[in-house]
Design a protein around this motif. Sequence first.
Motif, PDB file in Angstrom:
ATOM      1  N   UNK A 131       0.855  -1.189   0.000  1.00 24.06           N
ATOM      2  CA  UNK A 131       0.000   0.000   0.000  1.00 24.06           C
ATOM      3  C   UNK A 131       0.886   1.233   0.000  1.00 24.06           C
ATOM      4  N   UNK A 132       0.307   2.409  -0.234  1.00 26.11           N
ATOM      5  CA  UNK A 132       1.128   3.630  -0.218  1.00 26.11           C
ATOM      6  C   UNK A 132       1.913   3.815   1.070  1.00 26.11           C
ATOM      7  N   UNK A 133       1.385   3.332   2.195  1.00 30.16           N
ATOM      8  CA  UNK A 133       2.074   3.504   3.474  1.00 30.16           C
ATOM      9  C   UNK A 133       2.407   2.175   4.148  1.00 30.16           C
ATOM     10  N   UNK A 134       2.338   1.091   3.401  1.00 33.18           N
ATOM     11  CA  UNK A 134       2.581  -0.223   4.017  1.00 33.18           C
ATOM     12  C   UNK A 134       3.117  -1.195   2.986  1.00 33.18           C
ATOM     13  N   UNK A 135       4.129  -1.921   3.393  1.00 37.73           N
ATOM     14  CA  UNK A 135       4.680  -3.008   2.604  1.00 37.73           C
ATOM     15  C   UNK A 135       5.399  -3.903   3.584  1.00 37.73           C
ATOM     16  N   UNK A 136       6.688  -3.600   3.789  1.00 35.15           N
ATOM     17  CA  UNK A 136       7.426  -4.302   4.840  1.00 35.15           C
ATOM     18  C   UNK A 136       6.855  -3.984   6.221  1.00 35.15           C
ATOM     19  N   UNK A 137       6.258  -2.800   6.351  1.00 37.63           N
ATOM     20  CA  UNK A 137       5.665  -2.374   7.622  1.00 37.63           C
ATOM     21  C   UNK A 137       4.195  -2.777   7.657  1.00 37.63           C
ATOM     22  N   UNK A 138       3.919  -3.964   8.203  1.00 34.86           N
ATOM     23  CA  UNK A 138       2.543  -4.471   8.219  1.00 34.86           C
ATOM     24  C   UNK A 138       1.631  -3.580   9.040  1.00 34.86           C
ATOM     25  N   UNK A 139       2.193  -2.945  10.068  1.00 37.19           N
ATOM     26  CA  UNK A 139       1.369  -2.104  10.924  1.00 37.19           C
ATOM     27  C   UNK A 139       0.800  -0.903  10.212  1.00 37.19           C
ATOM     28  N   UNK A 140       1.332  -0.600   9.026  1.00 35.34           N
ATOM     29  CA  UNK A 140       0.832   0.532   8.270  1.00 35.34           C
ATOM     30  C   UNK A 140      -0.328   0.198   7.350  1.00 35.34           C
ATOM     31  N   UNK A 141      -0.787  -1.055   7.352  1.00 34.76           N
ATOM     32  CA  UNK A 141      -1.883  -1.464   6.471  1.00 34.76           C
ATOM     33  C   UNK A 141      -3.144  -0.666   6.776  1.00 34.76           C
ATOM     34  N   UNK A 142      -3.697  -0.023   5.751  1.00 32.79           N
ATOM     35  CA  UNK A 142      -4.906   0.788   5.909  1.00 32.79           C
ATOM     36  C   UNK A 142      -6.156   0.100   5.384  1.00 32.79           C
ATOM     37  N   UNK A 143      -6.006  -0.854   4.474  1.00 33.83           N
ATOM     38  CA  UNK A 143      -7.164  -1.563   3.946  1.00 33.83           C
ATOM     39  C   UNK A 143      -7.877  -2.294   5.079  1.00 33.83           C
ATOM     40  N   UNK A 151     -20.694 -11.903   5.028  1.00 30.67           N
ATOM     41  CA  UNK A 151     -20.116 -11.164   3.903  1.00 30.67           C
ATOM     42  C   UNK A 151     -18.991 -10.256   4.389  1.00 30.67           C
ATOM     43  N   UNK A 152     -17.855 -10.304   3.682  1.00 28.99           N
ATOM     44  CA  UNK A 152     -16.769  -9.364   3.936  1.00 28.99           C
ATOM     45  C   UNK A 152     -17.001  -8.094   3.113  1.00 28.99           C
ATOM     46  N   UNK A 153     -16.839  -6.943   3.736  1.00 23.01           N
ATOM     47  CA  UNK A 153     -16.854  -5.675   3.021  1.00 23.01           C
ATOM     48  C   UNK A 153     -15.461  -5.073   3.141  1.00 23.01           C
ATOM     49  N   UNK A 154     -14.831  -4.849   1.994  1.00 25.14           N
ATOM     50  CA  UNK A 154     -13.430  -4.421   1.952  1.00 25.14           C
ATOM     51  C   UNK A 154     -13.345  -2.996   1.425  1.00 25.14           C
ATOM     52  N   UNK A 155     -12.562  -2.162   2.121  1.00 24.48           N
ATOM     53  CA  UNK A 155     -12.305  -0.794   1.689  1.00 24.48           C
ATOM     54  C   UNK A 155     -10.818  -0.491   1.840  1.00 24.48           C
ATOM     55  N   UNK A 156     -10.248   0.144   0.824  1.00 20.11           N
ATOM     56  CA  UNK A 156      -8.842   0.508   0.887  1.00 20.11           C
ATOM     57  C   UNK A 156      -8.213   0.552  -0.486  1.00 20.11           C
ATOM     58  N   UNK A 157      -6.898   0.480  -0.514  1.00 20.09           N
ATOM     59  CA  UNK A 157      -6.179   0.559  -1.786  1.00 20.09           C
ATOM     60  C   UNK A 157      -4.866  -0.212  -1.690  1.00 20.09           C
ATOM     61  N   UNK A 158      -4.361  -0.582  -2.836  1.00 22.57           N
ATOM     62  CA  UNK A 158      -3.074  -1.252  -2.962  1.00 22.57           C
ATOM     63  C   UNK A 158      -2.287  -0.580  -4.082  1.00 22.57           C
ATOM     64  N   UNK A 223      -4.714  -0.414  -7.083  1.00 19.28           N
ATOM     65  CA  UNK A 223      -6.059  -0.969  -6.956  1.00 19.28           C
ATOM     66  C   UNK A 223      -6.852  -0.191  -5.917  1.00 19.28           C
ATOM     67  N   UNK A 224      -8.155  -0.093  -6.154  1.00 24.19           N
ATOM     68  CA  UNK A 224      -9.051   0.551  -5.202  1.00 24.19           C
ATOM     69  C   UNK A 224     -10.173  -0.403  -4.840  1.00 24.19           C
ATOM     70  N   UNK A 225     -10.457  -0.516  -3.535  1.00 21.79           N
ATOM     71  CA  UNK A 225     -11.571  -1.314  -3.038  1.00 21.79           C
ATOM     72  C   UNK A 225     -12.563  -0.365  -2.369  1.00 21.79           C
ATOM     73  N   UNK A 226     -13.735  -0.227  -2.974  1.00 20.42           N
ATOM     74  CA  UNK A 226     -14.761   0.695  -2.478  1.00 20.42           C
ATOM     75  C   UNK A 226     -16.014  -0.107  -2.127  1.00 20.42           C
ATOM     76  N   UNK A 227     -16.144  -0.456  -0.843  1.00 19.76           N
ATOM     77  CA  UNK A 227     -17.255  -1.290  -0.377  1.00 19.76           C
ATOM     78  C   UNK A 227     -17.367  -2.572  -1.197  1.00 19.76           C
ATOM     79  N   UNK A 228     -16.224  -3.197  -1.433  1.00 17.46           N
ATOM     80  CA  UNK A 228     -16.194  -4.474  -2.143  1.00 17.46           C
ATOM     81  C   UNK A 228     -16.748  -5.560  -1.225  1.00 17.46           C
ATOM     82  N   UNK A 229     -17.702  -6.331  -1.723  1.00 10.47           N
ATOM     83  CA  UNK A 229     -18.324  -7.377  -0.906  1.00 10.47           C
ATOM     84  C   UNK A 229     -18.082  -8.748  -1.527  1.00 10.47           C
ATOM     85  N   UNK A 230     -17.552  -9.646  -0.689  1.00  6.60           N
ATOM     86  CA  UNK A 230     -17.305 -11.019  -1.115  1.00  6.60           C
ATOM     87  C   UNK A 230     -17.766 -11.951   0.004  1.00  6.60           C
TER      88      UNK A 230
END
Length: 390
Positions: A131-143, A151-158, A223-230
Motif C-alpha cells: 500500500x502507499x504507506x505499508x509493505x514491509x511495515x505491516x502495521x501501516x496497512x490501511x485496507x 459477507x466481507x466488506x473491503x475498503x482501501x487501496x493497494x 487498486x481501489x476497493x470501495x465497499x467491495x463485498x465477497x
Amino acid sequence: MTAFVPGMLPEEYEDLRAGVAKFADEEVAPVSAELDAEHEFPYGLVAKMGEMGLFGLPFDEEYGGMGGDYFALCLAIEEIGRVNQSLAITLEAGVSLGAMPIYRFGTEEQKREWLPGLTDGSGLGAFGLTEPEAGSDAGGTKTRATLDDGTWTVNGSKCFITNSGTDITRLVTATAVTGTRTSGSGGEVPEISTIMIPTGTRGFTAEPAYDKVGWNSSDTHPLTFDDVQVPEANLLGERGRGYANFLRILDEGRIAVGALSVGAAQGCVDESVKYAKERRAFGQPISDFQGISFKIARMEARVVAARSAYYLAASRMLAGMPFKKEAAIAKMIAGEAAMDNARDATQIHGGYGFMNEYLVARHYRDSKILEVGEGTTEVQLMLIARELGI
C-alpha cells in the motif's frame, strides 16, 4: 538433501531448462523489443507458456499442475528473464504470488475452484500486499475488511500490483485489517487477514497502469476497493494469519526473483561476449582489450555466484530445511548482479547500449527494480542480520 549444482543438473531439470531456453531464444527474444516499445502485455506468449505447462510447474496434477517443484519454476523464470524480464515477472508473479497462496493456505474447495484456471495459464492471480504507506511495515496497512452476516466488506487501496489489470486476471488476494489482537507485550496490534477478491466484483477497480521506467510489457496497477463485498468463504487461510502467511510466500518468491535476476545478469554476459567479439576498434576486436575482457570476466563471476546462491536456497526449501536467510542472500546478490552487469554491458556496448532496441538497454532499465521489488536490498540485509541473531 539433494543439492542443485550449476552445470550438473539432473536430466529432467536440464531438459526443462533447455526447452524453455529454446522457447526464449526462438519465440520470446524476436518480439521483445516491440512489446517493450509498445508497452504491450504479451498475451500470446503467456498463452504459449500455459500450453507448455510453465504456470503449473510446482503444483499437483489434481489441480491442473505439472507435478514438478519450485526449483523447476525457477529454472524456467531464469531462462525467460535472460531475454525478457517483463515476461519472466509475469510468470513469477502469476505462480508464486498469484496461485501459490491458494495452494499453500487455501481450503480444498478453494483449491479446486481457483487453481485449475491459474495453473493452465488461462488466468492470472495477483498478490495485494503493498500500500502507499505499508509493505514491509505491516502495521501501516490501511485496507479494512469487516464481516457482517456472512459477507466481507473491503475498503482501501493497494499499489504496485503485478498482473492485476489484464484481460485474463481472475482475482487478487489482498491483505486487510480485520480487527485487533493482543501482542506479546500486551498492546493492541492490527489483526491482518487475507481475502480473495475476484475481478469484476462491484467496487473493485484496477486504476490506470503505471508509467514505469522498465518492465514495460508487464502489467502493474494501483487498486481501489470501495465497499467491495465477497462471501465469508473467500477468507484465505486462518483469520489473523494473513501477514504471516504472506511472509512465507515472500520467502519463496525471493528465490524466484533471484532466478529472474540471474537470467538478466546472464543475458548481459551473453550479449557482451557476442558484441565484444564482433565490434572492432584500432584494428582488432574490442574483446582483445584487457579493459573489456576483465569487465566481462567479472560479470561472469557475478552470475556464477548468484546462481549458486539461489540454487542453494531452492535446495534447502525443497528439503524442508530453513531457507529464509539463504533466500534473502540469493535475492540480494542476484539483484545486485543484474544491475551491475546491466551497467557494465551498457558501457561495453557504448552508444548502442543506450538504444532501446538493444537487449542490454532494456536490461539496464529493467534491472533496477530487482533491487527493490519483493523486498529491497536493505530489507534483505535486515533479514540476514536477524537470522544471524543480531
